[in-house]
Write a protein that holds these residues in place. Structure first.
Motif, mmCIF file in Angstrom:
data_model
loop_
_atom_site.group_PDB
_atom_site.id
_atom_site.type_symbol
_atom_site.label_atom_id
_atom_site.label_comp_id
_atom_site.label_asym_id
_atom_site.label_seq_id
_atom_site.Cartn_x
_atom_site.Cartn_y
_atom_site.Cartn_z
ATOM 1 N N TYR A 1 52.158 56.873 -24.788
ATOM 2 C CA TYR A 1 53.192 57.757 -24.260
ATOM 3 C C TYR A 1 52.842 58.286 -22.866
ATOM 4 N N ALA A 2 51.547 58.410 -22.574
ATOM 5 C CA ALA A 2 51.160 58.816 -21.212
ATOM 6 C C ALA A 2 51.604 57.737 -20.232
ATOM 7 N N LEU A 3 51.454 56.475 -20.618
ATOM 8 C CA LEU A 3 51.867 55.371 -19.741
ATOM 9 C C LEU A 3 53.387 55.346 -19.616
ATOM 10 N N ASN A 50 39.131 61.661 -14.906
ATOM 11 C CA ASN A 50 39.199 62.800 -15.830
ATOM 12 C C ASN A 50 39.282 62.367 -17.304
ATOM 13 N N ALA A 51 39.078 63.357 -18.175
ATOM 14 C CA ALA A 51 38.997 63.129 -19.628
ATOM 15 C C ALA A 51 40.231 62.420 -20.162
ATOM 16 N N MET A 52 40.027 61.338 -20.897
ATOM 17 C CA MET A 52 41.164 60.689 -21.525
ATOM 18 C C MET A 52 40.943 60.350 -22.989
ATOM 19 N N THR A 53 39.929 59.554 -23.272
ATOM 20 C CA THR A 53 39.974 59.042 -24.633
ATOM 21 C C THR A 53 38.613 58.810 -25.262
ATOM 22 N N ALA A 62 30.844 65.704 -20.762
ATOM 23 C CA ALA A 62 31.231 65.774 -22.170
ATOM 24 C C ALA A 62 32.540 66.564 -22.259
ATOM 25 N N ASN A 63 33.228 66.501 -23.408
ATOM 26 C CA ASN A 63 34.516 67.195 -23.519
ATOM 27 C C ASN A 63 34.787 67.645 -24.962
ATOM 28 N N LEU A 64 35.144 68.919 -25.075
ATOM 29 C CA LEU A 64 35.556 69.490 -26.368
ATOM 30 C C LEU A 64 36.650 70.533 -26.116
ATOM 31 N N ILE A 72 35.424 72.034 -21.220
ATOM 32 C CA ILE A 72 36.103 72.607 -22.391
ATOM 33 C C ILE A 72 37.582 72.694 -22.043
ATOM 34 N N HIS A 73 38.415 71.995 -22.814
ATOM 35 C CA HIS A 73 39.836 72.002 -22.455
ATOM 36 C C HIS A 73 40.614 73.113 -23.158
ATOM 37 N N LEU A 74 41.552 73.677 -22.409
ATOM 38 C CA LEU A 74 42.512 74.657 -22.924
ATOM 39 C C LEU A 74 43.865 73.965 -22.927
ATOM 40 N N GLU A 126 42.437 72.791 -17.880
ATOM 41 C CA GLU A 126 43.747 72.674 -18.527
ATOM 42 C C GLU A 126 44.071 71.185 -18.637
ATOM 43 N N VAL A 127 45.180 70.866 -19.261
ATOM 44 C CA VAL A 127 45.521 69.453 -19.448
ATOM 45 C C VAL A 127 46.887 69.113 -18.830
ATOM 46 N N GLY A 128 47.356 69.962 -17.893
ATOM 47 C CA GLY A 128 48.623 69.656 -17.240
ATOM 48 C C GLY A 128 49.615 70.811 -17.255
ATOM 49 N N ALA A 187 40.291 65.338 -9.653
ATOM 50 C CA ALA A 187 40.167 64.481 -10.837
ATOM 51 C C ALA A 187 41.513 63.845 -11.160
ATOM 52 N N MET A 188 41.445 62.596 -11.577
ATOM 53 C CA MET A 188 42.675 61.853 -11.873
ATOM 54 C C MET A 188 42.559 61.247 -13.264
ATOM 55 N N ALA A 189 43.627 61.333 -14.041
ATOM 56 C CA ALA A 189 43.629 60.716 -15.370
ATOM 57 C C ALA A 189 44.740 59.678 -15.449
HETATM 58 C C1 FNR Z 1 44.246 63.248 -21.460
HETATM 59 N N1 FNR Z 1 43.692 64.494 -21.135
HETATM 60 C C2 FNR Z 1 42.676 65.010 -21.908
HETATM 61 N N2 FNR Z 1 41.998 66.126 -21.490
HETATM 62 C C3 FNR Z 1 40.972 66.631 -22.207
HETATM 63 O O1 FNR Z 1 40.356 67.595 -21.771
HETATM 64 N N3 FNR Z 1 40.591 66.047 -23.383
HETATM 65 C C4 FNR Z 1 41.225 64.939 -23.870
HETATM 66 O O2 FNR Z 1 40.853 64.427 -24.933
HETATM 67 C C5 FNR Z 1 42.312 64.393 -23.121
HETATM 68 N N4 FNR Z 1 43.001 63.291 -23.568
HETATM 69 C C6 FNR Z 1 43.904 62.661 -22.719
HETATM 70 C C7 FNR Z 1 44.462 61.434 -23.071
HETATM 71 C C8 FNR Z 1 45.301 60.761 -22.182
HETATM 72 C C9 FNR Z 1 45.865 59.414 -22.583
HETATM 73 C C10 FNR Z 1 45.618 61.327 -20.908
HETATM 74 C C11 FNR Z 1 46.504 60.634 -19.908
HETATM 75 C C12 FNR Z 1 45.089 62.555 -20.580
HETATM 76 C C13 FNR Z 1 44.204 65.263 -19.987
HETATM 77 C C14 FNR Z 1 43.651 64.827 -18.652
HETATM 78 O O3 FNR Z 1 42.252 64.998 -18.573
HETATM 79 C C15 FNR Z 1 44.320 65.624 -17.501
HETATM 80 O O4 FNR Z 1 43.975 66.984 -17.585
HETATM 81 C C16 FNR Z 1 45.850 65.508 -17.527
HETATM 82 O O5 FNR Z 1 46.246 64.215 -17.903
HETATM 83 C C17 FNR Z 1 46.461 65.818 -16.166
HETATM 84 O O6 FNR Z 1 45.993 64.933 -15.174
HETATM 85 P P1 FNR Z 1 46.814 63.638 -14.671
HETATM 86 O O7 FNR Z 1 46.908 62.684 -15.825
HETATM 87 O O8 FNR Z 1 48.171 64.123 -14.270
HETATM 88 O O9 FNR Z 1 45.990 63.071 -13.560
#
Ligand code: FNR
Length: 342
Positions: free
Chosen positions: A13-15, A61-64, A121-123, A146-148, A185-187, A278-280
């Motif tokens: 869905y991100a794609l 940046n953190a993804m998977t 690392a990421n939690l 640490i993500h919020l 944050e995550v967006g 950072a870019m995800a």
């Molecule tokens: C993420 N992001 C994310 N962040 C995090 O802290 N832990 C996670 O497990 C994930 N998982 C995740 C999966 C996928 C498929 C995507 C695309 C993104 C969020 C990411 O690190 C970032 O904060 C946001 O995606 C915003 O940045 P972009 O994508 O606009 O560059």
């Protein structure tokens, strides 16, 4: 729904939902300098983010991770790209691997592929000190993110509903782990109020994760029947979030993220006061659509273009970028004016 399925849904869905370019960077304009006095050969893009020394400001940046073979392969390819371009890289949330040791390899592959790299690392903020230490050990990580993600959790049917005590847990982790703790944050964007709360709890690194790129409200809405569409427009655009966060304290190291897609976005973010970018979503799309070699080429190109833009602006270091003149117009200007931030 299994965790593994959720991880894959997020990628799909991100794609599909893509990057919106509502970051506010289009409101930021540099002022042309016809006598820059610079020399491209002398431009350096190394940067220091607090204790972390990086050869370029670009982070993956953190993804998977934690979604079986498919996320193993994505992390392996991202880690090779990070190694080949000297970029720092974060893994996705490691809670999956803390709960199921079989999932560890999809994270550990990042350190295997990038043995000398800067790895994060990421939690989530529900993590305990013990979990934070285990996540760091798993990767011999150089920093912990640490993500919020309150709005994402609220949009998810199976998401958290109780956000009490997060700051206390983050502060305890920060005091215990002995490496930089980056709160991100995550967006939806970090506000001045959130940054101030983090700062007074001892946090010195914030990744703004602003609005305008990957949209987790939209992603989660695609996974459910009852749509919380109002959250799809919810968030602090990345440019404003950088300025909000930076206004908290000069001692806060700021990583810009959220919808960053171009070298010009990166340079604007650095000029607004960020120490790295950072870019995800954009890098994930490049990898999934064009493959690893194109991803490596793209990151090299971004780095080259950053030096070209810095030459035009008459600066030789990332630090000097913080003093270049720029003009802020449109919604970003309006936002900052109402918030009383300059
Ligand atoms: C993420 N992001 C994310 N962040 C995090 O802290 N832990 C996670 O497990 C994930 N998982 C995740 C999966 C996928 C498929 C995507 C695309 C993104 C969020 C990411 O690190 C970032 O904060 C946001 O995606 C915003 O940045 P972009 O994508 O606009 O560059």
């Amino acid at each position: 729904m299994s965790r593994s399925k959720r991880k894959w849904d997020h990628i799909q869905y991100a794609l599909e939902t893509g990057q919106k370019r509502l970051t506010g960077f289009d409101d930021i304009k540099f002022v042309n300098q016809s006598l820059p006095g610079s020399n491209l050969d002398s431009v350096k893009i190394e940067t220091k983010i607090g204790e972390l020394s990086l050869s370029s400001p670009i982070f993956i940046n953190a993804m998977t991770g934690g979604g079986g073979e498919r996320t193993y392969r994505i992390n392996r390819e991202l880690a090779v790209a990070a190694r080949e371009t000297g970029s720092a890289i974060a893994v996705g949330s490691q809670m999956a691997a803390l709960k199921d040791p079989d999932e560890r390899r999809s994270y550990e592959v990042v350190r295997e592929m990038h043995p000398d790299g800067i790895i994060l690392a990421n939690l989530g903020s529900e993590a305990t000190v013990g979990q934070a230490k285990a996540a760091i050990d798993m990767l011999q990580a150089d920093a912990l993110q640490i993500h919020l993600n309150v709005v994402q959790e609220l949009t998810m049917p199976e998401g958290d509903r109780n956000f009490e005590g997060a700051l206390t847990r983050i502060s305890e982790i920060q005091q215990s782990v002995g490496i930089p703790v980056i709160v991100k944050e995550v967006g939806f964007g970090i506000s001045a109020e959130t940054a101030a709360g983090l700062y007074s709890s001892g946090i010195r690194y914030v990744d703004v994760g602003g609005f305008g790129g990957t949209n987790f409200a939209e992603i989660e809405n695609k996974r459910r029947n009852r749509l919380l569409t109002f959250f799809e427009d919810w968030g602090i655009p990345t440019a404003a979030s950088i300025i909000e966060t930076k206004s908290t304290s000069p001692e806060l190291s700021v990583i810009a993220s959220g919808g960053i897609q171009t070298s010009l976005d990166i340079v604007k973010a650095l000029a607004l006061g960020a120490n790295g970018a950072a870019m995800a979503g954009y890098l994930l799309k490049t990898l999934m659509e064009n493959g690893r070699e194109d991803l490596i080429k793209e990151i090299h190109l971004l780095k080259e273009e950053i030096t070209v833009i810095m030459t035009a602006l008459g600066v030789h270091t990332i630090e000097e970028l913080k003093n270049v003149p720029l003009v802020i117009s449109g919604e970003t200007h309006h936002w900052l004016e109402q918030r009383g931030i300059d």
